[in-house]
Design a protein around this motif. Sequence first.
Motif, PDB file in Angstrom:
ATOM      1  N   ASP A  48      10.232  -3.302  -5.666  1.00 33.05           N
ATOM      2  CA  ASP A  48      11.428  -3.788  -6.357  1.00 33.05           C
ATOM      3  C   ASP A  48      12.119  -4.887  -5.550  1.00 33.05           C
ATOM      4  O   ASP A  48      12.497  -5.941  -6.078  1.00 33.05           O
ATOM      5  CB  ASP A  48      12.379  -2.609  -6.584  1.00 33.05           C
ATOM      6  N   ASP A  49      12.264  -4.662  -4.251  1.00 36.93           N
ATOM      7  CA  ASP A  49      12.950  -5.632  -3.404  1.00 36.93           C
ATOM      8  C   ASP A  49      12.133  -6.905  -3.209  1.00 36.93           C
ATOM      9  O   ASP A  49      12.694  -8.000  -3.126  1.00 36.93           O
ATOM     10  CB  ASP A  49      13.287  -5.011  -2.054  1.00 36.93           C
ATOM     11  N   LEU A  50      10.824  -6.781  -3.122  1.00 33.32           N
ATOM     12  CA  LEU A  50       9.984  -7.972  -3.017  1.00 33.32           C
ATOM     13  C   LEU A  50      10.102  -8.831  -4.271  1.00 33.32           C
ATOM     14  O   LEU A  50      10.172 -10.065  -4.192  1.00 33.32           O
ATOM     15  CB  LEU A  50       8.525  -7.577  -2.787  1.00 33.32           C
ATOM     16  N   LEU A  51      10.132  -8.196  -5.424  1.00 35.48           N
ATOM     17  CA  LEU A  51      10.277  -8.943  -6.671  1.00 35.48           C
ATOM     18  C   LEU A  51      11.636  -9.635  -6.733  1.00 35.48           C
ATOM     19  O   LEU A  51      11.762 -10.758  -7.228  1.00 35.48           O
ATOM     20  CB  LEU A  51      10.107  -8.005  -7.873  1.00 35.48           C
ATOM     21  N   THR A  52      12.654  -8.964  -6.208  1.00 42.13           N
ATOM     22  CA  THR A  52      13.992  -9.564  -6.183  1.00 42.13           C
ATOM     23  C   THR A  52      14.046 -10.739  -5.222  1.00 42.13           C
ATOM     24  O   THR A  52      14.633 -11.786  -5.535  1.00 42.13           O
ATOM     25  CB  THR A  52      15.033  -8.502  -5.762  1.00 42.13           C
ATOM     26  N   ARG A  53      13.432 -10.567  -4.056  1.00 38.17           N
ATOM     27  CA  ARG A  53      13.478 -11.605  -3.029  1.00 38.17           C
ATOM     28  C   ARG A  53      12.709 -12.859  -3.450  1.00 38.17           C
ATOM     29  O   ARG A  53      13.100 -13.983  -3.150  1.00 38.17           O
ATOM     30  CB  ARG A  53      12.908 -11.043  -1.716  1.00 38.17           C
ATOM     31  N   GLY A  54      11.583 -12.644  -4.123  1.00 34.57           N
ATOM     32  CA  GLY A  54      10.813 -13.777  -4.590  1.00 34.57           C
ATOM     33  C   GLY A  54       9.485 -13.931  -3.867  1.00 34.57           C
ATOM     34  O   GLY A  54       9.456 -14.225  -2.675  1.00 34.57           O
ATOM     35  N   ILE A  55       8.411 -13.676  -4.569  1.00 34.63           N
ATOM     36  CA  ILE A  55       7.062 -13.864  -4.066  1.00 34.63           C
ATOM     37  C   ILE A  55       6.242 -14.510  -5.176  1.00 34.63           C
ATOM     38  O   ILE A  55       6.700 -14.622  -6.315  1.00 34.63           O
ATOM     39  CB  ILE A  55       6.428 -12.510  -3.637  1.00 34.63           C
ATOM     40  N   GLU A  56       5.023 -14.928  -4.840  1.00 30.48           N
ATOM     41  CA  GLU A  56       4.205 -15.646  -5.824  1.00 30.48           C
ATOM     42  C   GLU A  56       3.303 -14.708  -6.627  1.00 30.48           C
ATOM     43  O   GLU A  56       2.964 -14.993  -7.776  1.00 30.48           O
ATOM     44  CB  GLU A  56       3.347 -16.701  -5.117  1.00 30.48           C
ATOM     45  N   ALA A  57       2.869 -13.619  -6.018  1.00 23.21           N
ATOM     46  CA  ALA A  57       2.010 -12.640  -6.684  1.00 23.21           C
ATOM     47  C   ALA A  57       2.034 -11.364  -5.856  1.00 23.21           C
ATOM     48  O   ALA A  57       2.400 -11.381  -4.676  1.00 23.21           O
ATOM     49  CB  ALA A  57       0.589 -13.161  -6.830  1.00 23.21           C
ATOM     50  N   ILE A  58       1.627 -10.264  -6.473  1.00 26.48           N
ATOM     51  CA  ILE A  58       1.676  -8.988  -5.765  1.00 26.48           C
ATOM     52  C   ILE A  58       0.483  -8.124  -6.162  1.00 26.48           C
ATOM     53  O   ILE A  58       0.086  -8.082  -7.328  1.00 26.48           O
ATOM     54  CB  ILE A  58       3.004  -8.246  -6.037  1.00 26.48           C
ATOM     55  N   ALA A  59      -0.094  -7.455  -5.155  1.00 26.90           N
ATOM     56  CA  ALA A  59      -1.164  -6.470  -5.349  1.00 26.90           C
ATOM     57  C   ALA A  59      -0.632  -5.132  -4.881  1.00 26.90           C
ATOM     58  O   ALA A  59      -0.219  -4.993  -3.733  1.00 26.90           O
ATOM     59  CB  ALA A  59      -2.409  -6.869  -4.564  1.00 26.90           C
ATOM     60  N   ILE A  60      -0.645  -4.125  -5.749  1.00 29.30           N
ATOM     61  CA  ILE A  60      -0.006  -2.842  -5.471  1.00 29.30           C
ATOM     62  C   ILE A  60      -1.041  -1.717  -5.512  1.00 29.30           C
ATOM     63  O   ILE A  60      -1.847  -1.638  -6.438  1.00 29.30           O
ATOM     64  CB  ILE A  60       1.080  -2.527  -6.518  1.00 29.30           C
ATOM     65  N   SER A  61      -0.982  -0.831  -4.510  1.00 32.13           N
ATOM     66  CA  SER A  61      -1.726   0.422  -4.547  1.00 32.13           C
ATOM     67  C   SER A  61      -0.715   1.530  -4.816  1.00 32.13           C
ATOM     68  O   SER A  61      -0.081   2.048  -3.888  1.00 32.13           O
ATOM     69  CB  SER A  61      -2.435   0.670  -3.208  1.00 32.13           C
ATOM     70  N   VAL A  97       0.833  -1.207   0.000  1.00 34.85           N
ATOM     71  CA  VAL A  97       0.000   0.000   0.000  1.00 34.85           C
ATOM     72  C   VAL A  97       0.864   1.252   0.000  1.00 34.85           C
ATOM     73  O   VAL A  97       2.086   1.189   0.142  1.00 34.85           O
ATOM     74  CB  VAL A  97      -0.955  -0.001   1.217  1.00 34.85           C
ATOM     75  N   LYS A  98       0.204   2.396  -0.126  1.00 33.37           N
ATOM     76  CA  LYS A  98       0.925   3.667  -0.244  1.00 33.37           C
ATOM     77  C   LYS A  98       1.651   4.061   1.029  1.00 33.37           C
ATOM     78  O   LYS A  98       2.695   4.714   0.970  1.00 33.37           O
ATOM     79  CB  LYS A  98      -0.057   4.779  -0.635  1.00 33.37           C
ATOM     80  N   GLY A  99       1.078   3.698   2.188  1.00 31.08           N
ATOM     81  CA  GLY A  99       1.713   4.086   3.444  1.00 31.08           C
ATOM     82  C   GLY A  99       1.047   3.437   4.634  1.00 31.08           C
ATOM     83  O   GLY A  99      -0.181   3.342   4.702  1.00 31.08           O
ATOM     84  N   LEU A 100       1.850   3.000   5.577  1.00 25.88           N
ATOM     85  CA  LEU A 100       1.327   2.332   6.765  1.00 25.88           C
ATOM     86  C   LEU A 100       0.752   3.309   7.776  1.00 25.88           C
ATOM     87  O   LEU A 100       0.147   2.890   8.773  1.00 25.88           O
ATOM     88  CB  LEU A 100       2.438   1.501   7.416  1.00 25.88           C
TER      89      LEU A 100
END
Length: 330
Positions: free
Chosen positions: A81-94, A33-36
Amino acid sequence: MRKSFVVGALACVLALVSVSAQSADKKILAIVVKGLDNPFFEQINLGCQKWQKENPDSEYTCLYTGPASSTDEAGEVQIVDDLLTRGIEAIAISPSNAPAMGNLIKQRDPSIPVMTIDADFIAADRGLRKTYLGTDNYLMGVKMAEHAAALKPDGGSVCLQLGNVAADNINARAAGFRDTIAGKKDTDRLTGQSGWTEIDGCPLFTNDQVDLANQQMADTFLANPDLDAFILIGGWAQFAPQAYAQVTDQVMDKLKSKELIIIAGDTLPPQMKALKEGRSHVQVGQRPFEMGYRAPSVMIDLINGKNVGDPLYTGLDECKPETADSCLAK
């Protein structure tokens, strides 16, 4: 080194620690998300957690993360960017800065499913994601305009308060409002259409900062004593209820008489309290909990190659003081 980079890097480290803790046994479905610091997004987190509790035997886990501050656009991009580098199965982005996030996805060209949640990519980049889950933001602006026209049938002077200049969802709401009030598509600014005129200095951009949002409201009311309508396209000012109460205290007589009307986005508990107190006239609410709850299932369907609709809208709630106890979807 810029402060935003430091904050973003710290949030990124924390996110990756969380990924490491969960990924020993589970595959990661990430929601960024945009911000915690924004209570709206905490509702998405609660939805993610509910899905997690209801699916304890799933091979997947729902990871909710984002930069510490909603103003940290670069930090959000870095986290993705770092999550994609680390490795995940799918991502939902705001995406806070939709063009910047779109550029990252173009560069990385990830093999995993990418979807957007709450806020979408700009139109030219929507081919980069599989689907959008969230509010029909243009329709949200339409509904705000319909309520404004009902409350002020002869029109009047109006100020729109927006968020981030590059936030696609907020810009879509503003477009829906202006087009509906003007009765014409692609209206960039209200200059007398149907009796409505945007005052000088507006729209205002809060950059998702609640303190700035309240200061802008106070300054606008002081400088424009004859203002007819203030439209919070997002609920930023109301996310700081004490400050918002102090700002609206200065114009309560006008609010009670509807000489000045306030229409705002979202229906979180402090906002509904403000509505009941007469500090706004209409709240047009999104359903962030539903977004967070549905996102993991949508991502799993995408992973499994199932047909998923695009977009996936989560609906709106339209609340007025007299309907405040019954207007929210159950």
